[in-house]
Design a protein around this motif. Structure first.
Motif, PDB file in Angstrom:
ATOM      1  N   ARG A 194       0.823  -1.213   0.000  1.00 43.43           N
ATOM      2  CA  ARG A 194       0.000   0.000   0.000  1.00 43.43           C
ATOM      3  C   ARG A 194       0.857   1.263   0.000  1.00 43.43           C
ATOM      4  NH1 ARG A 194      -5.058  -1.774   1.900  1.00 43.43           N
ATOM      5  NH2 ARG A 194      -5.366  -3.819   0.929  1.00 43.43           N
ATOM      6  N   ALA A 195       1.978   1.227   0.703  1.00 48.43           N
ATOM      7  CA  ALA A 195       2.815   2.432   0.787  1.00 48.43           C
ATOM      8  C   ALA A 195       3.401   2.809  -0.572  1.00 48.43           C
ATOM      9  CB  ALA A 195       3.937   2.226   1.808  1.00 48.43           C
ATOM     10  N   HIS A 196       3.779   1.794  -1.350  1.00 43.65           N
ATOM     11  CA  HIS A 196       4.441   2.059  -2.632  1.00 43.65           C
ATOM     12  C   HIS A 196       3.549   1.776  -3.838  1.00 43.65           C
ATOM     13  CE1 HIS A 196       8.338   2.769  -0.720  1.00 43.65           C
ATOM     14  NE2 HIS A 196       8.056   1.743   0.080  1.00 43.65           N
ATOM     15  N   LYS A 197       2.284   1.405  -3.578  1.00 43.86           N
ATOM     16  CA  LYS A 197       1.319   1.156  -4.662  1.00 43.86           C
ATOM     17  C   LYS A 197       1.860   0.147  -5.672  1.00 43.86           C
ATOM     18  CE  LYS A 197      -1.379   5.396  -4.476  1.00 43.86           C
ATOM     19  NZ  LYS A 197      -1.923   6.526  -5.240  1.00 43.86           N
ATOM     20  N   ILE A 198       2.262  -1.007  -5.184  1.00 44.18           N
ATOM     21  CA  ILE A 198       2.753  -2.073  -6.046  1.00 44.18           C
ATOM     22  C   ILE A 198       1.880  -3.303  -5.834  1.00 44.18           C
ATOM     23  CG2 ILE A 198       5.128  -1.216  -6.098  1.00 44.18           C
ATOM     24  CD1 ILE A 198       5.827  -3.138  -3.884  1.00 44.18           C
ATOM     25  N   THR A 199       2.069  -4.319  -6.665  1.00 42.15           N
ATOM     26  CA  THR A 199       1.273  -5.537  -6.547  1.00 42.15           C
ATOM     27  C   THR A 199       1.722  -6.344  -5.334  1.00 42.15           C
ATOM     28  OG1 THR A 199       2.755  -6.854  -7.919  1.00 42.15           O
ATOM     29  CG2 THR A 199       1.009  -5.605  -9.044  1.00 42.15           C
ATOM     30  N   LYS A 200       0.880  -7.300  -4.951  1.00 40.47           N
ATOM     31  CA  LYS A 200       1.211  -8.131  -3.800  1.00 40.47           C
ATOM     32  C   LYS A 200       2.457  -8.957  -4.075  1.00 40.47           C
ATOM     33  CE  LYS A 200      -0.785 -11.520  -0.619  1.00 40.47           C
ATOM     34  NZ  LYS A 200      -1.968 -12.359  -0.290  1.00 40.47           N
ATOM     35  N   GLU A 201       2.611  -9.453  -5.310  1.00 39.48           N
ATOM     36  CA  GLU A 201       3.780 -10.253  -5.668  1.00 39.48           C
ATOM     37  C   GLU A 201       5.059  -9.413  -5.554  1.00 39.48           C
ATOM     38  OE1 GLU A 201       1.021 -10.051  -7.381  1.00 39.48           O
ATOM     39  OE2 GLU A 201       0.189 -12.064  -7.040  1.00 39.48           O
ATOM     40  N   GLU A 202       5.003  -8.164  -6.043  1.00 41.47           N
ATOM     41  CA  GLU A 202       6.170  -7.288  -5.935  1.00 41.47           C
ATOM     42  C   GLU A 202       6.487  -6.986  -4.477  1.00 41.47           C
ATOM     43  OE1 GLU A 202       6.262  -4.496  -9.875  1.00 41.47           O
ATOM     44  OE2 GLU A 202       4.605  -4.169  -8.471  1.00 41.47           O
ATOM     45  N   ALA A 203       5.430  -6.764  -3.677  1.00 43.11           N
ATOM     46  CA  ALA A 203       5.631  -6.464  -2.256  1.00 43.11           C
ATOM     47  C   ALA A 203       6.297  -7.631  -1.541  1.00 43.11           C
ATOM     48  CB  ALA A 203       4.296  -6.121  -1.599  1.00 43.11           C
ATOM     49  N   GLU A 204       5.906  -8.860  -1.892  1.00 41.07           N
ATOM     50  CA  GLU A 204       6.514 -10.035  -1.265  1.00 41.07           C
ATOM     51  C   GLU A 204       8.004 -10.119  -1.604  1.00 41.07           C
ATOM     52  OE1 GLU A 204       4.045 -13.125  -2.769  1.00 41.07           O
ATOM     53  OE2 GLU A 204       2.547 -12.948  -1.165  1.00 41.07           O
ATOM     54  N   LYS A 205       8.382  -9.777  -2.848  1.00 45.30           N
ATOM     55  CA  LYS A 205       9.788  -9.773  -3.242  1.00 45.30           C
ATOM     56  C   LYS A 205      10.557  -8.703  -2.464  1.00 45.30           C
ATOM     57  CE  LYS A 205       9.029 -11.520  -7.929  1.00 45.30           C
ATOM     58  NZ  LYS A 205       9.141 -11.213  -9.385  1.00 45.30           N
ATOM     59  N   TRP A 206       9.910  -7.526  -2.329  1.00 47.22           N
ATOM     60  CA  TRP A 206      10.550  -6.439  -1.581  1.00 47.22           C
ATOM     61  C   TRP A 206      10.794  -6.861  -0.131  1.00 47.22           C
ATOM     62  CZ3 TRP A 206       9.494  -0.635  -2.638  1.00 47.22           C
ATOM     63  CH2 TRP A 206       9.589  -0.376  -4.007  1.00 47.22           C
ATOM     64  N   VAL A 207       9.781  -7.453   0.479  1.00 48.85           N
ATOM     65  CA  VAL A 207       9.897  -7.864   1.883  1.00 48.85           C
ATOM     66  C   VAL A 207      11.002  -8.911   2.034  1.00 48.85           C
ATOM     67  CG1 VAL A 207       8.738  -9.080   3.758  1.00 48.85           C
ATOM     68  CG2 VAL A 207       7.543  -7.274   2.513  1.00 48.85           C
ATOM     69  N   GLN A 208      11.110  -9.850   1.067  1.00 48.85           N
ATOM     70  CA  GLN A 208      12.166 -10.861   1.104  1.00 48.85           C
ATOM     71  C   GLN A 208      13.547 -10.205   1.043  1.00 48.85           C
ATOM     72  OE1 GLN A 208      11.814 -13.816  -1.963  1.00 48.85           O
ATOM     73  NE2 GLN A 208      13.657 -14.937  -1.322  1.00 48.85           N
ATOM     74  N   MET A 209      13.676  -9.205   0.159  1.00 47.22           N
ATOM     75  CA  MET A 209      14.949  -8.490   0.048  1.00 47.22           C
ATOM     76  C   MET A 209      15.268  -7.717   1.328  1.00 47.22           C
ATOM     77  SD  MET A 209      14.422  -7.095  -3.857  1.00 47.22           S
ATOM     78  CE  MET A 209      15.879  -6.045  -3.827  1.00 47.22           C
ATOM     79  N   ILE A 210      14.233  -7.101   1.915  1.00 47.10           N
ATOM     80  CA  ILE A 210      14.432  -6.358   3.167  1.00 47.10           C
ATOM     81  C   ILE A 210      14.875  -7.295   4.278  1.00 47.10           C
ATOM     82  CG2 ILE A 210      13.240  -5.037   4.969  1.00 47.10           C
ATOM     83  CD1 ILE A 210      11.467  -3.860   2.727  1.00 47.10           C
ATOM     84  N   ASN A 211      14.215  -8.458   4.374  1.00 46.67           N
ATOM     85  CA  ASN A 211      14.570  -9.435   5.415  1.00 46.67           C
ATOM     86  C   ASN A 211      16.001  -9.935   5.242  1.00 46.67           C
ATOM     87  OD1 ASN A 211      12.032  -9.206   6.558  1.00 46.67           O
ATOM     88  ND2 ASN A 211      11.189 -10.965   5.431  1.00 46.67           N
ATOM     89  N   GLU A 212      16.420 -10.172   4.002  1.00 45.94           N
ATOM     90  CA  GLU A 212      17.785 -10.640   3.751  1.00 45.94           C
ATOM     91  C   GLU A 212      18.801  -9.576   4.140  1.00 45.94           C
ATOM     92  OE1 GLU A 212      17.815 -11.670  -0.350  1.00 45.94           O
ATOM     93  OE2 GLU A 212      16.745 -13.579  -0.075  1.00 45.94           O
ATOM     94  N   GLU A 213      18.505  -8.310   3.821  1.00 42.05           N
ATOM     95  CA  GLU A 213      19.411  -7.233   4.197  1.00 42.05           C
ATOM     96  C   GLU A 213      19.495  -7.104   5.717  1.00 42.05           C
ATOM     97  OE1 GLU A 213      18.211  -3.644   2.321  1.00 42.05           O
ATOM     98  OE2 GLU A 213      18.882  -4.270   0.318  1.00 42.05           O
ATOM     99  N   GLU A 214      18.358  -7.243   6.394  1.00 45.97           N
ATOM    100  CA  GLU A 214      18.359  -7.138   7.853  1.00 45.97           C
ATOM    101  C   GLU A 214      19.144  -8.289   8.474  1.00 45.97           C
ATOM    102  OE1 GLU A 214      14.264  -6.922   8.994  1.00 45.97           O
ATOM    103  OE2 GLU A 214      14.135  -4.753   8.648  1.00 45.97           O
ATOM    104  N   ARG A 215      19.003  -9.508   7.915  1.00 48.01           N
ATOM    105  CA  ARG A 215      19.759 -10.649   8.441  1.00 48.01           C
ATOM    106  C   ARG A 215      21.261 -10.439   8.234  1.00 48.01           C
ATOM    107  NH1 ARG A 215      15.377 -13.796   6.458  1.00 48.01           N
ATOM    108  NH2 ARG A 215      16.465 -14.109   4.465  1.00 48.01           N
ATOM    109  N   ALA A 216      21.618  -9.865   7.074  1.00 48.30           N
ATOM    110  CA  ALA A 216      23.036  -9.607   6.802  1.00 48.30           C
ATOM    111  C   ALA A 216      23.597  -8.591   7.775  1.00 48.30           C
ATOM    112  CB  ALA A 216      23.212  -9.123   5.365  1.00 48.30           C
ATOM    113  N   VAL A 217      22.831  -7.564   8.074  1.00 53.65           N
ATOM    114  CA  VAL A 217      23.270  -6.533   9.017  1.00 53.65           C
ATOM    115  C   VAL A 217      23.426  -7.124  10.413  1.00 53.65           C
ATOM    116  CG1 VAL A 217      22.598  -4.401  10.186  1.00 53.65           C
ATOM    117  CG2 VAL A 217      22.323  -4.610   7.711  1.00 53.65           C
TER     118      VAL A 217
END
Length: 496
Positions: free
Chosen positions: A456-479
Motif C-alpha cells: 500500500r505504501a508504494h502502490k505495487i502488486t502483492k507479488e512485488e511487495a513479497e519480493k521487496w519484503v524478502q529483500m528487506i529481510n535478507e538485508e536485515e539478516r546480513a546486518v
C-alpha cells in the motif's frame, strides 16, 4: 448568439412536445417523469453550455437601445468537469475474477473507446443530473452507446434502478424531421425491445408513425428476449437526493441547488470586467472638445464616447482656464476579488466541495490542484458519487456478458457483481510522503503486516511487495550477522 438561443428554445419545445406525445402513445407503458423534470434538465443544460437566458442584457445608452451579453465564469462547465475528473480517469482499473469474463469485458471496453466516452458522458451526467449507457450488438460484437439526461425517459423503476425506458433519437433528413423511439419493456417475464419511427414536418412535433423500412432496412419492430436477467441499459446519476421532485427516478445536477450563487458570481464577474473596461484614464476638458453630431431632424448635441480613452465633459459652469484635469478613479480590483472568492467558497460548499476548491485572482478562475485530504469535504463527496458509479459499472459489465452470450461472442460463465472489482484512482487524495508514513506507522504499531504495508505504501502488486519484503529481510539478516560478528570479536578481545 441569437441563433443559439432560438435553437435552444426549439429543443426545449420539441422535448416538451415529445414528452406529452409519449404519454399518449398506446400499447406502451407511460413515462413516469413529468414536464417539470425536463424543464429543470434544460435549465441545467443551458448553464453547462453557457447559454442561460439571464446573460442577455438590454439597456439604453445615448438615446439608443443596445444589448450585450454578460461576461460569465462558466461555472456549469467548470464544476461538472472538475467533479467528473475527481471521480473517474484513465487510471481506473476493472478486475473480473474470471479470466474469460475479464478478457471479454476488457476487449469490449477497448473496442468501444470506453474510457474516453464514459468520461465525457459522466461530465454531462454531473451537469444535467444523469445519463444512460445502452448495450447492444451488431451480430458480431457487443457495442455501448450513451444518452444524455434529456434524451432518456423512464417508464418504471424500483427504489434503486430504472427497469424500463424509452430512448428517442431525433434527426432531420430530406426536409423532414424523424424520431426513432426505442422502447425497453418487460412483458410476461420477457424483455422486449420495440422500435418505432415517426415523421413530422415540424421540429416541434413528433408527427405520425411511419414504417421502419422507410429509413432502416435491418431494424426489427419488436424483439422479445427470454432468459434475460437485467435491462440492456444502465442509468447513472449523481449521488444527490432529488429535492426538486421527491418521487422522480431521475437525478439532479451537482449545481442544481447553487443556481442563485452562480447567477451572483456571473453578475460580480461581469461587474469586475466592466470596472476595467470603464476604468480607463478619465479627464475633464473644455466642452469645445466634445463630439458634436446632428440627428435626422437637424438637431445637434454633444455626447461622451465610452470607447475613447477620455470622457469629455461640459464646462458650462467651469472656468475653461483651469484646463485639463485628471479625474481617473482607482480600479477596485482587490475588493472585487475578495467578494468573488467569498462567494466561490459558498458555491463550493453547495457542491459538497472544500472551501478553496475554486479561487479567483487577476488571472481568472482556478480550480484546486493540490493534494486533497482524505478528511476533506471534497474527498467525501467524491466517494459518495463513486459508490453509485461503481454500482452502475458493475451492472454494465454484467449486461455486456449477457449480450455477448446472446450473439455467441462470449461462451464463458456469467459473473456476479461480487466477483468484480473497480479501483478508482485515488492519487488525487494522497501524496507519497503521507501515504508511506501512514503505512510505516501502521506496520510499526503492529496494525498491518509488512507485506501489506509495503504494497500500500508504494502502490505495487502483492507479488512485488513479497519480493521487496524478502529483500528487506535478507538485508536485515546480513546486518545482524555483521553486527553479531563484530560484537563477538570485541567481546573476545576484552576477555584476552
Amino acid at each position: 448568439m441569437f441563433s443559439k438561443i432560438i435553437a435552444g428554445v426549439k429543443g426545449v419545445m420539441r422535448r416538451m412536445g415529445l414528452l406529452r406525445t409519449l404519454k399518449d402513445i398506446e400499447h406502451h407503458k407511460k413515462v413516469t417523469a413529468n414536464d417539470k423534470d425536463y424543464a429543470n434538465i434544460d435549465l441545467w443544460k443551458k448553464e453547462y453550455m453557457n447559454v442561460p437566458d439571464r446573460l442577455s442584457l438590454y439597456y439604453r445608452h445615448n438615446g439608443k437601445d443596445l444589448s450585450r451579453r454578460m461576461k460569465t465564469m462558466r461555472l456549469g462547465k467548470v464544476s461538472a468537469r472538475y467533479m467528473s475528473k475527481l471521480i473517474f480517469n484513465e487510471k481506473a482499473k476493472f478486475v473480473i475474477n474470471n479470466d474469460a469474463a475479464d478478457e471479454f469485458i476488457q476487449n469490449t471496453l477497448a473496442d468501444n473507446g470506453f474510457y474516453k466516452n464514459f468520461k465525457r458522458y459522466l461530465e454531462y451526467a454531473m451537469a444535467m443530473g444523469g445519463m444512460a449507457m445502452k448495450v447492444y450488438h451488431d451480430q458480431k460484437r457487443v457495442k455501448i452507446s450513451y444518452a444524455a439526461a434529456d434524451s432518456f425517459y423512464p417508464l418504471s423503476n424500483d427504489s434503486e434502478h430504472i427497469d424500463e425506458c424509452v430512448i428517442p433519437n431525433s434527426f432531420q433528413k430530406n426536409g423532414k424531421y424523424y424520431t426513432l423511439l426505442e422502447w425497453h419493456e418487460w412483458e410476461d417475464e420477457k424483455y422486449v425491445i420495440s422500435n418505432e419511427l415517426f415523421e413530422s414536418d415540424s421540429a416541434d412535433e413528433l408527427g405520425t408513425k411511419v414504417p421502419l423500412k422507410l429509413l432502416y432496412d435491418d431494424l426489427e419492430a419488436r424483439v422479445p428476449l427470454e432468459d434475460i436477467s437485467r435491462p440492456f441499459f444502465v442509468y447513472v446519476k449523481p449521488n444527490i437526493a432529488n429535492n426538486y421532485n421527491l418521487t422522480s427516478p431521475l437525478g439532479i445536477s451537482i449545481y442544481a441547488n447553487a443556481m442563485d450563487t452562480m447567477e451572483t458570481l456571473d453578475m460580480m464577474f461581469d461587474a469586475f470586467y466592466q470596472e476595467f473596461k470603464l476604468g480607463k484614464r478619465r479627464v475633464l476638458v473644455p466642452s469645445s472638445f466634445a463630439k458634436t453630431v446632428t440627428d435626422e431632424h437637424g438637431n445637434t448635441f454633444q455626447y461622451f464616447d465610452t470607447r475613447d480613452e477620455a470622457f469629455f465633459v461640459y464646462q458650462d459652469s467651469m472656468d475653461e482656464k483651469e484646463g485639463i484635469k485628471d479625474v481617473s478613479v482607482e480600479i477596485r480590483s482587490s475588493d472585487f476579488i475578495s467578494a468573488i472568492n467569498a462567494t466561490l467558497r459558498i458555491f463550493a460548499m453547495q457542491l459538497g466541495l472544500s472551501a478553496g476548491t475554486f479561487t479567483f485572482d487577476e488571472n481568472g478562475l482556478k480550480t484546486a490542484t493540490e493534494v486533497i485530504s482524505e478528511k476533506s469535504e471534497t474527498f467525501q463527496t467524491k466517494n459518495e458519487h463513486s459508490m453509485l458509479i461503481e454500482e452502475a459499472l458493475k451492472d454494465l459489465f454484467c449486461t455486456i456478458l449477457e449480450v455477448g452470450k446472446i450473439i455467441g461472442a462470449y461462451n464463458g460463465e456469467l459473473v456476479d457483481k461480487a466477483d468484480m472489482e473497480i479501483n478508482f484512482d485515488d492519487s488525487i487524495a494522497d501524496d507519497d510522503d503521507t501515504r508511506i508514513n501512514r503505512w510505516t506507522n501502521a506496520k510499526n504499531q503492529g496494525m498491518a503486516p509488512r507485506v501489506i504495508a509495503v504494497q500500500r505504501a508504494h502502490k505495487i502488486t502483492k507479488e512485488e511487495a513479497e519480493k521487496w519484503v524478502q529483500m528487506i529481510n535478507e538485508e536485515e539478516r546480513a546486518v545482524r550477522t555483521v553486527t553479531d560478528a563484530e560484537a563477538n570479536k570485541l567481546f573476545g578481545g576484552d576477555e584476552e
